[in-house]
Motif scaffolding. Structure first.
Motif, PDB file in Angstrom:
ATOM      1  N   LYS A 141       0.880  -1.336  -0.008  1.00  0.00           N
ATOM      2  CA  LYS A 141       0.042  -0.089   0.366  1.00  0.00           C
ATOM      3  C   LYS A 141       0.907   1.203   0.158  1.00  0.00           C
ATOM      4  O   LYS A 141       0.656   2.288   0.698  1.00  0.00           O
ATOM      5  N   SER A 142       2.015   1.284  -0.826  1.00  0.00           N
ATOM      6  CA  SER A 142       2.571   2.507  -0.848  1.00  0.00           C
ATOM      7  C   SER A 142       3.300   3.085   0.340  1.00  0.00           C
ATOM      8  O   SER A 142       3.465   4.075   0.481  1.00  0.00           O
ATOM      9  N   GLY A 143       3.689   2.091   1.470  1.00  0.00           N
ATOM     10  CA  GLY A 143       4.136   2.564   2.453  1.00  0.00           C
ATOM     11  C   GLY A 143       3.178   2.910   3.589  1.00  0.00           C
ATOM     12  O   GLY A 143       3.443   3.709   4.758  1.00  0.00           O
ATOM     13  N   ALA A 144       1.772   2.615   3.379  1.00  0.00           N
ATOM     14  CA  ALA A 144       0.865   2.847   4.367  1.00  0.00           C
ATOM     15  C   ALA A 144       1.295   2.042   5.847  1.00  0.00           C
ATOM     16  O   ALA A 144       1.768   0.931   5.800  1.00  0.00           O
ATOM     17  N   THR A 145       0.716   2.702   6.825  1.00  0.00           N
ATOM     18  CA  THR A 145       0.714   1.975   8.174  1.00  0.00           C
ATOM     19  C   THR A 145      -0.576   0.993   8.433  1.00  0.00           C
ATOM     20  O   THR A 145      -1.506   1.515   8.223  1.00  0.00           O
ATOM     21  N   PHE A 146      -0.632  -0.214   8.535  1.00  0.00           N
ATOM     22  CA  PHE A 146      -1.589  -1.126   8.536  1.00  0.00           C
ATOM     23  C   PHE A 146      -1.868  -0.851  10.334  1.00  0.00           C
ATOM     24  O   PHE A 146      -1.202  -1.433  11.072  1.00  0.00           O
ATOM     25  N   GLU A 147      -3.148  -0.262  10.452  1.00  0.00           N
ATOM     26  CA  GLU A 147      -3.671   0.090  11.814  1.00  0.00           C
ATOM     27  C   GLU A 147      -3.471  -1.285  12.885  1.00  0.00           C
ATOM     28  O   GLU A 147      -3.184  -1.054  13.849  1.00  0.00           O
ATOM     29  N   ALA A 148      -3.970  -2.345  12.414  1.00  0.00           N
ATOM     30  CA  ALA A 148      -4.325  -3.539  13.437  1.00  0.00           C
ATOM     31  C   ALA A 148      -2.826  -4.047  13.633  1.00  0.00           C
ATOM     32  O   ALA A 148      -2.774  -4.693  14.923  1.00  0.00           O
ATOM     33  N   ALA A 149      -1.746  -3.690  12.895  1.00  0.00           N
ATOM     34  CA  ALA A 149      -0.465  -4.229  13.366  1.00  0.00           C
ATOM     35  C   ALA A 149       0.533  -2.824  13.782  1.00  0.00           C
ATOM     36  O   ALA A 149       1.377  -3.313  14.589  1.00  0.00           O
ATOM     37  N   GLY A 150       0.028  -1.743  13.608  1.00  0.00           N
ATOM     38  CA  GLY A 150       0.785  -0.747  13.743  1.00  0.00           C
ATOM     39  C   GLY A 150       2.337  -0.921  12.972  1.00  0.00           C
ATOM     40  O   GLY A 150       3.202  -0.270  13.542  1.00  0.00           O
ATOM     41  N   ASP A 151       2.211  -1.427  11.748  1.00  0.00           N
ATOM     42  CA  ASP A 151       3.547  -1.459  11.067  1.00  0.00           C
ATOM     43  C   ASP A 151       3.330  -1.275   9.632  1.00  0.00           C
ATOM     44  O   ASP A 151       2.239  -1.206   8.952  1.00  0.00           O
ATOM     45  N   ARG A 152       4.264  -0.826   9.018  1.00  0.00           N
ATOM     46  CA  ARG A 152       4.516  -0.658   7.314  1.00  0.00           C
ATOM     47  C   ARG A 152       5.054  -1.988   7.002  1.00  0.00           C
ATOM     48  O   ARG A 152       5.645  -2.657   7.836  1.00  0.00           O
ATOM     49  N   ALA A 153       4.817  -2.356   5.957  1.00  0.00           N
ATOM     50  CA  ALA A 153       5.311  -3.887   5.213  1.00  0.00           C
ATOM     51  C   ALA A 153       5.657  -3.618   3.908  1.00  0.00           C
ATOM     52  O   ALA A 153       5.272  -2.891   2.969  1.00  0.00           O
ATOM     53  N   TRP A 154       6.428  -4.954   3.515  1.00  0.00           N
ATOM     54  CA  TRP A 154       6.829  -5.214   2.065  1.00  0.00           C
ATOM     55  C   TRP A 154       6.502  -6.850   1.978  1.00  0.00           C
ATOM     56  O   TRP A 154       6.454  -7.446   3.025  1.00  0.00           O
ATOM     57  N   TRP A 155       6.208  -6.993   0.996  1.00  0.00           N
ATOM     58  CA  TRP A 155       6.343  -8.407   0.400  1.00  0.00           C
ATOM     59  C   TRP A 155       7.425  -9.015  -0.493  1.00  0.00           C
ATOM     60  O   TRP A 155       7.538  -8.242  -1.442  1.00  0.00           O
ATOM     61  N   PHE A 156       7.873  -9.854  -0.161  1.00  0.00           N
ATOM     62  CA  PHE A 156       8.949 -10.601  -0.877  1.00  0.00           C
ATOM     63  C   PHE A 156       8.122 -12.133  -1.601  1.00  0.00           C
ATOM     64  O   PHE A 156       8.007 -12.975  -0.590  1.00  0.00           O
ATOM     65  N   ASP A 157       7.807 -12.195  -2.723  1.00  0.00           N
ATOM     66  CA  ASP A 157       7.195 -13.159  -3.195  1.00  0.00           C
ATOM     67  C   ASP A 157       8.001 -14.350  -3.784  1.00  0.00           C
ATOM     68  O   ASP A 157       8.859 -14.008  -4.949  1.00  0.00           O
ATOM     69  N   PHE A 158       8.183 -15.696  -3.215  1.00  0.00           N
ATOM     70  CA  PHE A 158       9.028 -16.555  -3.783  1.00  0.00           C
ATOM     71  C   PHE A 158       7.977 -17.728  -4.269  1.00  0.00           C
ATOM     72  O   PHE A 158       8.722 -19.068  -4.232  1.00  0.00           O
ATOM     73  N   SER A 159       6.759 -17.474  -4.486  1.00  0.00           N
ATOM     74  CA  SER A 159       5.997 -18.717  -5.001  1.00  0.00           C
ATOM     75  C   SER A 159       6.520 -19.595  -6.028  1.00  0.00           C
ATOM     76  O   SER A 159       6.237 -20.652  -6.223  1.00  0.00           O
ATOM     77  N   SER A 160       7.322 -18.975  -6.980  1.00  0.00           N
ATOM     78  CA  SER A 160       7.977 -19.514  -8.099  1.00  0.00           C
ATOM     79  C   SER A 160       8.983 -20.696  -7.844  1.00  0.00           C
ATOM     80  O   SER A 160       8.969 -21.833  -8.325  1.00  0.00           O
ATOM     81  N   VAL A 161       9.249 -20.696  -6.559  1.00  0.00           N
ATOM     82  CA  VAL A 161      10.320 -22.024  -6.100  1.00  0.00           C
ATOM     83  C   VAL A 161       9.324 -23.006  -5.592  1.00  0.00           C
ATOM     84  O   VAL A 161       8.547 -22.882  -4.592  1.00  0.00           O
ATOM     85  N   THR A 162       9.371 -24.253  -6.155  1.00  0.00           N
ATOM     86  CA  THR A 162       8.582 -25.400  -5.724  1.00  0.00           C
ATOM     87  C   THR A 162       9.532 -26.650  -5.192  1.00  0.00           C
ATOM     88  O   THR A 162       9.037 -27.254  -4.814  1.00  0.00           O
ATOM     89  N   THR A 163      11.017 -26.506  -5.627  1.00  0.00           N
ATOM     90  CA  THR A 163      11.637 -27.319  -5.313  1.00  0.00           C
ATOM     91  C   THR A 163      11.966 -27.620  -3.875  1.00  0.00           C
ATOM     92  O   THR A 163      12.283 -26.930  -3.100  1.00  0.00           O
ATOM     93  N   PRO A 164      11.778 -29.026  -3.214  1.00  0.00           N
ATOM     94  CA  PRO A 164      11.872 -29.311  -1.665  1.00  0.00           C
ATOM     95  C   PRO A 164      13.086 -28.600  -1.329  1.00  0.00           C
ATOM     96  O   PRO A 164      14.177 -29.033  -1.938  1.00  0.00           O
ATOM     97  N   GLY A 165      13.359 -28.322   0.141  1.00  0.00           N
ATOM     98  CA  GLY A 165      14.523 -28.015   0.536  1.00  0.00           C
ATOM     99  C   GLY A 165      14.399 -27.369   1.877  1.00  0.00           C
ATOM    100  O   GLY A 165      13.156 -27.116   2.094  1.00  0.00           O
ATOM    101  N   THR A 166      15.536 -26.692   2.358  1.00  0.00           N
ATOM    102  CA  THR A 166      15.460 -25.712   3.557  1.00  0.00           C
ATOM    103  C   THR A 166      15.796 -24.476   3.045  1.00  0.00           C
ATOM    104  O   THR A 166      16.987 -24.344   2.662  1.00  0.00           O
ATOM    105  N   PHE A 167      15.071 -23.420   3.367  1.00  0.00           N
ATOM    106  CA  PHE A 167      15.692 -21.955   2.877  1.00  0.00           C
ATOM    107  C   PHE A 167      15.419 -21.016   3.935  1.00  0.00           C
ATOM    108  O   PHE A 167      14.941 -21.198   5.177  1.00  0.00           O
ATOM    109  N   ALA A 168      15.925 -19.808   3.534  1.00  0.00           N
ATOM    110  CA  ALA A 168      15.739 -18.649   4.262  1.00  0.00           C
ATOM    111  C   ALA A 168      15.564 -17.487   3.327  1.00  0.00           C
ATOM    112  O   ALA A 168      16.340 -17.683   2.079  1.00  0.00           O
ATOM    113  N   VAL A 169      14.779 -16.428   3.663  1.00  0.00           N
ATOM    114  CA  VAL A 169      14.730 -15.256   2.765  1.00  0.00           C
ATOM    115  C   VAL A 169      15.999 -14.220   3.315  1.00  0.00           C
ATOM    116  O   VAL A 169      16.162 -13.953   4.503  1.00  0.00           O
ATOM    117  N   VAL A 170      16.921 -13.838   2.566  1.00  0.00           N
ATOM    118  CA  VAL A 170      17.981 -13.015   3.028  1.00  0.00           C
ATOM    119  C   VAL A 170      17.706 -11.474   2.451  1.00  0.00           C
ATOM    120  O   VAL A 170      17.521 -11.227   1.220  1.00  0.00           O
TER     121      VAL A 170
END
Length: 683
Positions: A141-170
């Motif tokens: 939402k272009s940097g809006a604050t989500f009232e219920a959480a009191g946070d700004r947020a960003w999304w990193f979408d990694f849905s394209s990865v389907t191979t099994p394994g153990t991962f982390a977002v860096v």
């Protein structure tokens, strides 16, 4: 960046620490512990990455603790785990939508901290230390604050990865990462086993012994001493031996040990739906005493629950309302007497529905022993119905007036509540018997039954959709029920909330629905989506529904402002941060054995879902904010009071006067909603 904030690039695994202080002693049941139960609006120690020092109880206010950690820590070398990149810590199914949420606090206990994502985000395979995806975090939402959480947020979408394994977002520039997680088809199966095994630990009158009880959580059979469940007496006639009944068995209801018929019967209904909606996922290997008998362990646990409910039914078909038990830690140490309340219409109607659905589902397993059992349940359901029709307004309000002291929660309902219970019972009785008298009652009350879809009506909505899928349901009524449900989903913050991305944590319920037991609300909201699949609503996009539904599961598993798995002591499954203590008479505050993971010997048993954030939380009136007194033993905690809805949580189990049960008590009602939701994604 707001320079008045601190930039935190270190792990905050212990950012929510328990409030210290000795007042109250935890473990006794209190009326407050159930006041909102139905109201509308493992490893025994943490892994080395979560040292005991970060988990120990502290009297330092949480915000000060965070600031202290931030000021004294510097990221260097390998990326450290950040509290500001949150993921499902168990993991993601290969074909599911997968979104890490990056959060920057604006209001609430962590508002003094700041995190703005760097330009490059990567998904790293932790097994091979290779980059499998690179991209950027996209602003919500272009940097809006989500009232219920009191946070700004960003999304990193990694849905394209389907191979099994153990991962982390860096976050490459900030040199921080998310907790590790897995991608795989079977990631939720062990979670489901732990969640179901909580009912084994909640069994009354049953010894928890090895090899079925895990190390640290063994105990003898509780409440079977003199004057207890096997010889329970009527609360209003305690000295009359003629009132004695064997009411042993069943489950402790929550953090208190009492057994409430209305709620207990509903737990059976919810578990029966969980089985019937996805029967192939339920196996016979949950390491309970009945495992290996050729019957799915969920059915064995359901049968345990029915064995008690049958004892609560009188010969005339009526069903007793409640059994109040004594409390101690461990449960077998409780020595006080057990007392029951009289029969009520509501308890009898709820039991009628449970008996009927149980007879239908158990008979479908085509097991000779279960067939006989199912026939008995059917007979009991019909007797309960007859009594209820003849006695439509018999009520009993436990723990009030002359019944004060019997139980902790209030389960009685009003006239409208009894009418709803009667129609629900008729639905399940029609399913079990095919008798037109039940169908006629259902059809007469079906007007606009499903034209409003929300979390508070989910149990009734499920019953209506169940009816709409019965082969002998009145076709016009069934079609209308499904059509209404589909239409309602295009309004009321259902599809609009999902498609418009109204919640950066992707589990929208609306700020006003964060009340006592919000994790149950989250689970039920997810179920309302999946009902579109389970009950064959036309025009359903299965992939869209599953992605909407699983987001509510992701929230409970760590995609929330706390970055916390809201299940107790799940470190044996590799999570970074789960509930370390919760309000329960067994795992009581101050217990050297069972209080808190990392500071007591064992901590609580794994797999219990806690109530979750509750912005209506308050401490007792004698516990003054900011100054210690005899009741608190320390400054009253913040959080959870006065926080944005999703941050109104504290990982603690202190009893009166801090009254932690308002946010951290478990309840079987929460558990069955979560189990049913989780089972949708077990392969």
């Amino acid at each position: 960046m707001n320079t008045s904030k601190l930039l935190l690039t270190v792990t905050l695994s212990g950012l929510i620490t328990a409030c210290g202080g000795g007042g109250g002693g935890g473990g006794g049941s209190t009326p407050a512990s159930k006041a909102a139960s139905s109201a509308a609006p493992a490893s025994s120690v943490a892994p080395s990455s979560m040292g005991a020092s970060s988990l120990a109880a502290s009297s330092t206010p949480v915000a000060s603790s965070i600031a202290s950690v931030a000021a004294s820590s510097v990221a260097s070398g390998a990326p450290t785990i950040s509290a500001f990149i949150v993921v499902d810590q168990f993991g993601y199914l290969p074909d599911a939508k997968k979104v890490a949420v990056v959060r920057d606090p604006q209001t609430g206990y962590d508002a003094a901290l700041s995190f703005t994502p760097g330009a490059t985000y990567q998904l790293i395979n932790l097994d091979t230390n290779t980059v499998v995806l690179s991209g950027s975090a996209v602003s919500w939402k272009s940097g809006a604050t989500f009232e219920a959480a009191g946070d700004r947020a960003w999304w990193f979408d990694f849905s394209s990865v389907t191979t099994p394994g153990t991962f982390a977002v860096v976050d490459v520039e900030k040199n921080v990462r998310s907790p590790g997680f897995k991608i795989g088809a079977d990631i939720y199966k062990p979670v489901l086993k732990h969640a179901m095994r909580s009912f084994f630990y909640q069994r009354a009158g049953f010894a928890k012994q090895a090899p079925f009880a895990e190390t640290g959580w063994t105990d003898g059979a509780s409440h079977i001493g003199a004057g207890q469940d096997k010889n329970a007496r009527l609360f209003s006639d305690k000295n009359n031996a003629a009132t004695e009944k064997d009411l042993s068995g069943g489950w402790y209801d929550a953090g208190d040990y009492n057994k409430y018929t209305n709620w207990h019967a509903y737990y059976l209904v919810a578990l029966l739906h969980a089985y019937a909606e996805n029967p192939t996922v339920w196996t016979d290997d949950y390491n309970i005493p009945e495992s290996g008998n050729g019957i799915p362990d969920i059915i064995d646990e359901i049968k345990w629950g029915f064995d008690w409910l049958k004892k609560m039914q009188n010969a005339d078909g009526s069903v007793l309302s409640i059994l109040g038990l004594a409390h101690a830690s461990p449960p077998s140490a409780a020595t006080g007497p057990s007392y029951y309340g009289p029969a009520s219409t509501s308890a009898t109607l709820t039991s009628a529905g449970a008996f009927a659905l149980g007879s239908k589902i158990l008979a479908s397993l085509d097991n000779p022993e279960l067939n006989t059992y199912a026939a008995d349940l059917k007979s009991r359901a019909e007797k309960a119905w007859v009594w209820s029709v003849a006695n439509p307004n018999i009520t009993f309000r436990n723990n009030e007036g002359t019944s004060a002291g019997l139980g902790a929660g209030q389960q009685e309902v009003d006239d409208a509540g009894r009418a709803t219970k009667k129609t629900t019972a008729a639905i399940y009785l029609f399913a079990a018997t095919g008798a037109s008298t039940y169908r006629d009652h259902v059809d007469a009350n079906a007007n606009n039954a499903t034209n409003w879809v929300d979390v508070w009506g989910e149990p009734e909505l499920t019953a209506w959709l169940y009816y709409a899928n019965l082969p002998d349901a009145t076709s016009a009524i069934a079609n209308t029920l499904k059509s209404q449900y589909q239409s309602a989903f295009n309004a009321n913050h259902n599809w609009p909330a999902v498609r418009n991305g109204e919640d950066p944590y992707r589990a929208y319920i609306g700020t006003s629905n964060f009340t006592w037991g919000s994790n149950r609300t989250i689970s039920r909201k997810g179920l309302t989506f999946n009902n579109l699949i389970d009950y064959n609503i036309s025009g359903t996009d299965t992939a869209e529904v599953r992605n909407a539904t699983v987001a509510y599961l992701n929230y409970i598993h760590g995609v929330n402002p706390q970055g916390m798995v809201y299940l107790s002591n799940m470190y044996s499954l590799g999570v970074h941060r789960s509930v370390n203590e919760f309000y329960h008479s067994w795992f009581t505050n101050g217990s050297a054995l069972w209080d808190r993971v990392g500071s007591s010997t064992y901590g609580p048993a794994p797999g219990f879902l806690v109530g979750g954030p509750n912005p209506s939380y308050d401490w007792d009136g004698n516990c003054t904010s900011g100054s210690p007194n005899a009741g608190c033993g320390a400054a009253a905690p913040n959080p959870p009071k006065g926080q944005p809805a999703m941050k109104a949580y504290l990982d603690f189990n202190t009893s009166w006067p801090l009254n932690s049960w308002q946010i951290t008590e478990n309840h079987n009602d929460y558990q069955v909603a979560y189990i049913r939701l989780l089972s949708k994604f077990v392969n």
